[in-house]
Design a protein around this motif. Structure first.
Motif, PDB file in Angstrom:
ATOM      1  N   LEU A  94     -41.888  -6.810  80.082  1.00 21.57           N
ATOM      2  CA  LEU A  94     -42.658  -7.109  78.874  1.00 21.57           C
ATOM      3  C   LEU A  94     -44.152  -7.079  79.203  1.00 21.57           C
ATOM      4  O   LEU A  94     -44.549  -7.508  80.288  1.00 21.57           O
ATOM      5  N   PRO A  95     -44.996  -6.586  78.295  1.00 24.44           N
ATOM      6  CA  PRO A  95     -46.436  -6.678  78.548  1.00 24.44           C
ATOM      7  C   PRO A  95     -46.846  -8.155  78.669  1.00 24.44           C
ATOM      8  O   PRO A  95     -46.185  -9.021  78.102  1.00 24.44           O
ATOM      9  N   ARG A  96     -47.930  -8.395  79.380  1.00 25.19           N
ATOM     10  CA  ARG A  96     -48.407  -9.782  79.528  1.00 25.19           C
ATOM     11  C   ARG A  96     -48.808 -10.322  78.152  1.00 25.19           C
ATOM     12  O   ARG A  96     -49.594  -9.696  77.454  1.00 25.19           O
ATOM     13  N   PRO A  97     -48.242 -11.473  77.740  1.00 20.72           N
ATOM     14  CA  PRO A  97     -48.633 -12.058  76.453  1.00 20.72           C
ATOM     15  C   PRO A  97     -50.125 -12.368  76.404  1.00 20.72           C
ATOM     16  O   PRO A  97     -50.727 -12.757  77.405  1.00 20.72           O
ATOM     17  N   VAL A  98     -50.714 -12.178  75.237  1.00 20.85           N
ATOM     18  CA  VAL A  98     -52.151 -12.393  75.026  1.00 20.85           C
ATOM     19  C   VAL A  98     -52.380 -13.829  74.547  1.00 20.85           C
ATOM     20  O   VAL A  98     -51.811 -14.242  73.530  1.00 20.85           O
ATOM     21  N   PRO A  99     -53.206 -14.599  75.278  1.00 21.95           N
ATOM     22  CA  PRO A  99     -53.463 -15.978  74.846  1.00 21.95           C
ATOM     23  C   PRO A  99     -54.311 -16.007  73.571  1.00 21.95           C
ATOM     24  O   PRO A  99     -55.262 -15.237  73.432  1.00 21.95           O
ATOM     25  N   LEU A 100     -53.942 -16.896  72.644  1.00 15.51           N
ATOM     26  CA  LEU A 100     -54.664 -17.019  71.380  1.00 15.51           C
ATOM     27  C   LEU A 100     -55.446 -18.324  71.281  1.00 15.51           C
ATOM     28  O   LEU A 100     -56.623 -18.321  70.983  1.00 15.51           O
ATOM     29  N   PHE A 101     -54.773 -19.451  71.517  1.00 21.87           N
ATOM     30  CA  PHE A 101     -55.438 -20.751  71.458  1.00 21.87           C
ATOM     31  C   PHE A 101     -54.523 -21.809  72.065  1.00 21.87           C
ATOM     32  O   PHE A 101     -53.332 -21.571  72.285  1.00 21.87           O
ATOM     33  N   THR A 102     -55.086 -22.970  72.321  1.00 20.00           N
ATOM     34  CA  THR A 102     -54.355 -24.110  72.861  1.00 20.00           C
ATOM     35  C   THR A 102     -54.615 -25.305  71.961  1.00 20.00           C
ATOM     36  O   THR A 102     -55.719 -25.455  71.432  1.00 20.00           O
ATOM     37  N   PHE A 103     -53.584 -26.134  71.772  1.00 16.87           N
ATOM     38  CA  PHE A 103     -53.765 -27.352  70.976  1.00 16.87           C
ATOM     39  C   PHE A 103     -52.850 -28.447  71.510  1.00 16.87           C
ATOM     40  O   PHE A 103     -51.866 -28.173  72.193  1.00 16.87           O
ATOM     41  N   LEU A 104     -53.174 -29.675  71.181  1.00 19.30           N
ATOM     42  CA  LEU A 104     -52.351 -30.818  71.570  1.00 19.30           C
ATOM     43  C   LEU A 104     -51.394 -31.120  70.431  1.00 19.30           C
ATOM     44  O   LEU A 104     -51.816 -31.490  69.336  1.00 19.30           O
ATOM     45  N   TYR A 105     -50.098 -30.915  70.679  1.00 18.30           N
ATOM     46  CA  TYR A 105     -49.084 -31.249  69.679  1.00 18.30           C
ATOM     47  C   TYR A 105     -48.716 -32.719  69.843  1.00 18.30           C
ATOM     48  O   TYR A 105     -48.469 -33.185  70.957  1.00 18.30           O
ATOM     49  N   GLU A 106     -48.680 -33.444  68.729  1.00 21.40           N
ATOM     50  CA  GLU A 106     -48.211 -34.821  68.722  1.00 21.40           C
ATOM     51  C   GLU A 106     -47.267 -34.984  67.543  1.00 21.40           C
ATOM     52  O   GLU A 106     -47.619 -34.637  66.412  1.00 21.40           O
ATOM     53  N   SER A 107     -46.062 -35.488  67.810  1.00 20.21           N
ATOM     54  CA  SER A 107     -45.079 -35.661  66.744  1.00 20.21           C
ATOM     55  C   SER A 107     -45.548 -36.730  65.760  1.00 20.21           C
ATOM     56  O   SER A 107     -46.373 -37.583  66.104  1.00 20.21           O
ATOM     57  N   GLU A 108     -44.997 -36.676  64.558  1.00 23.50           N
ATOM     58  CA  GLU A 108     -45.394 -37.631  63.519  1.00 23.50           C
ATOM     59  C   GLU A 108     -45.122 -39.067  63.936  1.00 23.50           C
ATOM     60  O   GLU A 108     -45.874 -39.966  63.580  1.00 23.50           O
ATOM     61  N   ASP A 109     -44.043 -39.296  64.685  1.00 27.82           N
ATOM     62  CA  ASP A 109     -43.715 -40.660  65.106  1.00 27.82           C
ATOM     63  C   ASP A 109     -44.474 -41.080  66.370  1.00 27.82           C
ATOM     64  O   ASP A 109     -44.352 -42.218  66.826  1.00 27.82           O
TER      65      ASP A 109
END
Length: 171
Positions: A94-109
């Motif tokens: 597979l071609p190397r995936p292209v990075p788009l952005f990073t974020f901090l995921y936090e669940s609703e609870d």
């Protein structure tokens, strides 16, 4: 080694490594770690969508528009994105995936939190998804994916990543 025994880097709110723990312990204790999300499209621009198997540790049997997973201890986001995409799609080269952005995921609870790096990759190879990871899959046109957002039950972290992606004018 089972998935729950895989060692992960534990990170703080700034994505700095502060320790390590087995995956099962990280999930059980809500320790912040790292994940990758790869939006895989085919030659026609359709998005790879799948339903996770019922045996997954997190979000079993839910739909996802990303392939990906946890970043192993000492592994870079880029390395994990390629590894996870090839594993879940069942391809090599597979071609190397292209990075788009990073974020901090936090669940609703507030019990789940992970740094999430989002990528995209074009997959023109025939896919053979892992049976232990993927219960169903298809490449869906963007319009159909949008229709399914309100109809199917999606993994919450993937949905959060997709909403951010749409907000950037992509996806």
């Amino acid at each position: 080694m089972s998935a729950s025994e895989e060692i992960l880097d534990i990170v703080d709110e700034n994505d700095v490594v502060v320790g390590q723990a087995p995956r099962g312990e990280a999930y059980a204790r809500g320790l912040r770690h790292r994940c990758v999300f790869v939006l895989a499209t085919d030659a026609q621009g359709r998005v790879f969508v799948h339903r996770r198997t019922a045996t997954k540790l997190v979000f079993p049997s839910l739909y996802d528009m990303f392939v990906g997973g946890v970043v192993g201890a000492g592994e870079s986001y880029d390395e994990a994105a390629l590894r996870e995409a090839e594993e879940e799609l069942g391809v090599s080269g597979l071609p190397r995936p292209v990075p788009l952005f990073t974020f901090l995921y936090e669940s609703e609870d507030g019990r789940q939190s992970w740094w999430s790096s989002v990528y995209e990759v074009r997959c023109e190879l025939p896919v053979r998804p892992q049976e232990e990871e993927v219960a169903w899959h298809a490449f869906l046109p963007a319009a159909e994916l949008e229709r399914r957002i309100g109809e199917w039950e999606w993994v919450p972290d993937g949905l959060a990543a997709y909403e951010r992606l749409r907000g950037r004018g992509a996806g």
